[in-house]
Design a protein around this motif. Structure first.
Motif, PDB file in Angstrom:
ATOM      1  N   ASN A   1       0.807  -1.234   0.000  1.00 42.31           N
ATOM      2  CA  ASN A   1       0.000   0.000   0.000  1.00 42.31           C
ATOM      3  C   ASN A   1       0.837   1.280   0.000  1.00 42.31           C
ATOM      4  O   ASN A   1       0.336   2.333   0.355  1.00 42.31           O
ATOM      5  N   THR A   2       2.107   1.174  -0.393  1.00 46.17           N
ATOM      6  CA  THR A   2       2.933   2.387  -0.412  1.00 46.17           C
ATOM      7  C   THR A   2       2.758   3.119  -1.759  1.00 46.17           C
ATOM      8  O   THR A   2       2.190   2.553  -2.700  1.00 46.17           O
ATOM      9  N   PRO A   3       3.211   4.390  -1.861  1.00 47.68           N
ATOM     10  CA  PRO A   3       2.758   5.240  -2.972  1.00 47.68           C
ATOM     11  C   PRO A   3       2.948   4.677  -4.384  1.00 47.68           C
ATOM     12  O   PRO A   3       2.019   4.711  -5.193  1.00 47.68           O
ATOM     13  N   ASN A   4       4.128   4.148  -4.706  1.00 41.60           N
ATOM     14  CA  ASN A   4       4.328   3.671  -6.085  1.00 41.60           C
ATOM     15  C   ASN A   4       3.445   2.467  -6.392  1.00 41.60           C
ATOM     16  O   ASN A   4       2.948   2.302  -7.509  1.00 41.60           O
ATOM     17  N   LEU A   5       3.234   1.621  -5.375  1.00 41.82           N
ATOM     18  CA  LEU A   5       2.390   0.437  -5.572  1.00 41.82           C
ATOM     19  C   LEU A   5       0.936   0.850  -5.786  1.00 41.82           C
ATOM     20  O   LEU A   5       0.268   0.385  -6.710  1.00 41.82           O
TER      21      LEU A   5
END
Ligand code: PLP
Length: 385
Positions: free
Chosen positions: A55-59
């Protein structure tokens, strides 16, 4: 000033899909946020971001884009195509369940289903995917899902998803389709009744031979179940892989169209060469699945295969003489590649078993890239001499 964008075309979605409103001062190229953890508010579980949770930004950015490209409610990015298949199937199957799977699937997937899943109490029956009536005959009351790959690696056979999805809909089963060979530009299985779509993102989606990742797309509730598997089995993709994938996706539409055109030209040329015994490409009108491919696909793809006339060392000599085509595993990128499945995906089978699944010794798989088609043809021609 903020502007928001609503688009439906795949070319535009491949570049902008899922990105938020634009603000003055925003970078045009998305930043890579490599941090695995993020400062969290005290006294609440909300806002817990962690790379292994996917759930981090690039993902998050790229997952929204992949869902739009597949026409799915949601999508997840995983660490590899195998990780995607494993988590997708774990979210569907429990011990005691029965899976109907096409017999013509990537060797790694075959091992996963027939060795790992069976060891964990799932019964797997392999079916000839071109025998439409057999799917129904092999159904059991424990059957939960049907797994197919189309087009098939490495034979380039195309499966008619329509009768299979009719059956899965009638029987309330999940239809899972690995459409790595097609990419969402050439095929969107959900439009043909599939429930789950899988990709090795390592291939056409990234397209540059430099990132390993996998994709599962489906309904929001199903993707939440896959996410739980991803978290506990540690299958999240690295942010840099997500960043590279996003960069690759920006050119997906134009790459695939050019690769489709190149492959059609090369396959047609090969089909008229006396030293080439057989050409496997669904765009050729004498391919056994040409009519199905016409109905299912928006483009015939960049994967093809040839078998040379002549025995013994003919294939090896040909491969050694190629100058532009590189001899390497994997596929789907900008560089044209060749490989012999008998030394890669099908190395664990005997020569007879390989012949039975349509991959006789001497079968050369070709992944057509973005080079000039005439140069690629000239390369094949000089290697045949
Ligand atoms: C059709 C297909 N599905 C899945 C995979 C597995 O993908 P990965 O190598 O990214 O794990 C491959 C790999 O070649 C493949 O060809």
């Amino acid at each position: 000033m903020a502007t928001s964008r609503k688009t439906t075309s795949r070319a535009t979605n491949a570049i902008h899909g899922g990105a938020g409103p634009h603000h003055v001062g925003d970078p045009v190229a998305p930043p890579l946020v490599q941090s695995v953890n993020f400062i969290q508010e005290i006294g609440t579980e909300a806002g817990l971001l962690y790379t292994r949770y996917g759930n981090t930004p690039n993902l998050e950015r790229v997952q929204k884009r992949l869902a739009l490209l597949e026409g799915a409610e949601a999508a997840l990015l995983l660490s590899s195509g195998m990780g995607a298949t494993a988590c997708a199937m774990m979210a569907l199957l429990r011990p005691g369940d029965h899976l109907l799977a096409s017999a013509n699937i990537y060797g790694g997937t075959l091992r996963l289903l027939t060795e790992e899943f069976t060891r964990n109490g799932v019964d797997v029956t392999l079916v000839d995917p071109h025998e439409h009536r057999v799917w129904r005959k092999r159904l059991r009351k424990e059957t939960r899902a049907v797994f197919v790959e189309s087009p098939v690696n490495p034979t380039c056979r195309v499966i008619d998803l329509r009768p299979i999805s009719q059956l899965t809909t009638e029987e309330g089963l999940a239809l899972v389709v690995d459409s790595t060979f097609a990419s969402p530009i050439n095929l969107r299985p959900i439009e043909h009744g599939a429930d789950v779509v899988i990709h090795s993102g390592t291939k056409f989606l990234n397209g540059h031979h430099d990132a390993m990742c996998g994709v599962v797309a489906g309904t929001e509730s199903y993707i939440q179940e896959v996410l739980q598997k991803l978290i506990v089995w540690g299958q999240a993709a690295d942010p840099f892989a997500a960043w590279l994938l996003e960069r690759g996706l920006k050119t997906l539409d134009v790459r695939i169209r050019r690769q489709n055109d190149n492959a059609m030209k090369i396959a047609t040329w090969c089909a008229n060469h006396k030293d080439i015994k057989r050409v496997h490409y669904p765009g050729l009108i004498d391919h056994p699945d040409h009519e199905i491919a016409r109905a299912m696909l928006d483009g015939y793809g960049a994967m093809m295969a040839i078998e040379l006339s002549g025995a013994g060392k003919t294939t090896e000599r040909f491969l050694k003489r190629l100058k532009i085509f590189q001899h390497a595993a994997s596929l789907g990128g900008v560089d044209s590649l060749v490989c012999e499945p008998r030394y890669t995906s099908h190395a664990r089978m005997s020569s007879e078993e390989r012949a039975r699944v349509g991959v006789p010794d001497g079968f050369i798989r070709m992944s057509i890239g973005l080079e000039d088609a005439e140069d690629l043809i000239a390369d094949v021609e000089q290697a045949l001499k």
